[in-house]
Motif scaffolding. Structure first.
Motif, PDB file in Angstrom:
ATOM      1  N   THR A  47     -41.375 -50.499  32.572  1.00 47.82           N
ATOM      2  CA  THR A  47     -40.545 -51.355  33.086  1.00 47.82           C
ATOM      3  C   THR A  47     -40.845 -52.492  33.788  1.00 47.82           C
ATOM      4  O   THR A  47     -39.757 -53.642  33.394  1.00 47.82           O
ATOM      5  N   GLN A  93     -39.848 -55.929  31.592  1.00 45.14           N
ATOM      6  CA  GLN A  93     -38.665 -56.719  31.915  1.00 45.14           C
ATOM      7  C   GLN A  93     -38.148 -57.138  33.769  1.00 45.14           C
ATOM      8  O   GLN A  93     -37.091 -57.940  33.602  1.00 45.14           O
ATOM      9  N   LEU A 115     -40.206 -62.626  27.370  1.00 44.64           N
ATOM     10  CA  LEU A 115     -40.714 -61.052  26.557  1.00 44.64           C
ATOM     11  C   LEU A 115     -40.107 -61.263  25.400  1.00 44.64           C
ATOM     12  O   LEU A 115     -39.371 -62.014  24.585  1.00 44.64           O
ATOM     13  N   GLU A 139     -29.331 -56.645  30.239  1.00 44.97           N
ATOM     14  CA  GLU A 139     -30.388 -56.294  28.595  1.00 44.97           C
ATOM     15  C   GLU A 139     -32.107 -55.882  29.354  1.00 44.97           C
ATOM     16  O   GLU A 139     -32.957 -55.499  28.978  1.00 44.97           O
ATOM     17  N   LEU A 140     -31.984 -56.515  30.812  1.00 47.16           N
ATOM     18  CA  LEU A 140     -33.332 -56.054  31.849  1.00 47.16           C
ATOM     19  C   LEU A 140     -34.008 -55.106  32.132  1.00 47.16           C
ATOM     20  O   LEU A 140     -34.885 -53.907  32.806  1.00 47.16           O
TER      21      LEU A 140
END
Length: 292
Positions: A76, A79, A101, A254-255
């Motif tokens: 993660t 992100q 990204l 979204e991240l």
């Protein structure tokens, strides 16, 4: 990353740092790996990216190259780096290089604009009061001196201690506010890049946005002091953008996780409520290691 770690790439042309063209280039251009920055704990690759005749240098951090951490979910960090860029852009301060990204030679990862650090500006901790343009320094005695803010005492060998200080610089103060919003757990001196254009950039935001208080930074010099009027206005704008359905909230969703997004909203609300820079919580080491 520093200027000394740069691996030259031929045929690189400048692109306006804040232009939509750079976002397009980093997102859709062809990535060519030029080398690896070996000092980094995770895989960090220096690349060129080319699209329709435009070429620029960039950093590519593939998710596959991320080292597992005990307190962050695996895979993660990329992100979170992009999320930090989006928050920076929402402030209008432009403190984080353009970051996207995308897929790359080694899979999905973070791709970020390369910043040529100003060789005349010192982001590391030097001896004495620091030279012109220095951001961090170690000074003898218990007083920071004019133009500096105290952080903490540090052992420097031979039984000696020195006071670690950072510059009383408005760019650093803005970055301290950004770090408080994103809950940056790793604001080291080496993550400060003074650009040749006079701007200051912060990099390496993979360990940010945790729901628990993880703020670790060298920028404690304003702790407990009132926020500037500018910072209060920026935080007020962020609060609106982070509201349910707001533009920033939609992109961050979204991240990062819903809980992490809620924690960002809470941190902004606390900063606005107290009107002051945060202080160390005492429940987590307040300074990253190594600090520089």
């Amino acid at each position: 990353m520093s200027a000394s770690e740069r691996i030259p790439a031929a045929g690189v042309t400048a692109v306006t740092p804040d232009s939509s063209a750079l976002v397009e280039l980093l997102t859709h251009g062809e990535l060519t790996v030029r080398g690896r920055i070996r000092e980094a704990s995770n895989a960090v690759l220096l690349c060129t990216v080319t699209l329709d005749g435009d070429t620029a240098e960039c950093v590519y951090k593939p998710v596959k190259g991320e080292r597992p951490l005990w307190d962050f979910p695996d895979g993660t960090l990329a992100q979170r780096e992009v999320a930090a860029y989006l928050v920076s852009e929402a402030t209008g301060w432009g403190l984080v290089p353009v970051t996207v990204l995308r897929d790359g030679p080694y899979g999905e990862g973070m791709v970020q604009q390369w910043i040529d650090a100003d060789a005349d500006a010192d982001a590391g901790a030097g001896d004495g009061a620091g030279g012109d343009g220095a951001l961090l320094a170690l000074v003898d005695g218990e007083e920071a001196g004019e133009g500096w803010r105290p952080v903490a005492f540090a052992e420097v060998g031979g039984g000696r201690t020195a006071l670690l200080v950072h510059a009383d610089d408005e760019r650093l103060r803005r970055l301290a506010v950004l770090d408080a919003v994103i809950n940056n757990g790793d604001r080291k001196g080496g993550h400060l890049l003074p650009g040749g254009d006079g701007r200051l950039y912060g990099i390496d935001h993979g360990v940010s946005f945790h729901v628990e208080d993880k703020l670790r930074t060298l920028l404690w010099g304003w702790a407990g002091e009132p926020l500037t009027e500018e910072a209060v206005a920026v935080l007020g704008s962020l609060s609106g953008q982070l509201a349910e359905g707001g533009p920033l909230a939609t992109r961050l969703a979204e991240l990062i996780t819903p809980a992490e997004l809620a924690a960002v909203r809470d941190r902004v609300a606390v900063l606005l409520g107290t009107g002051t820079h945060p202080e160390p919580s005492g429940q987590w080491p307040s300074i990253p290691w190594p600090p520089v």
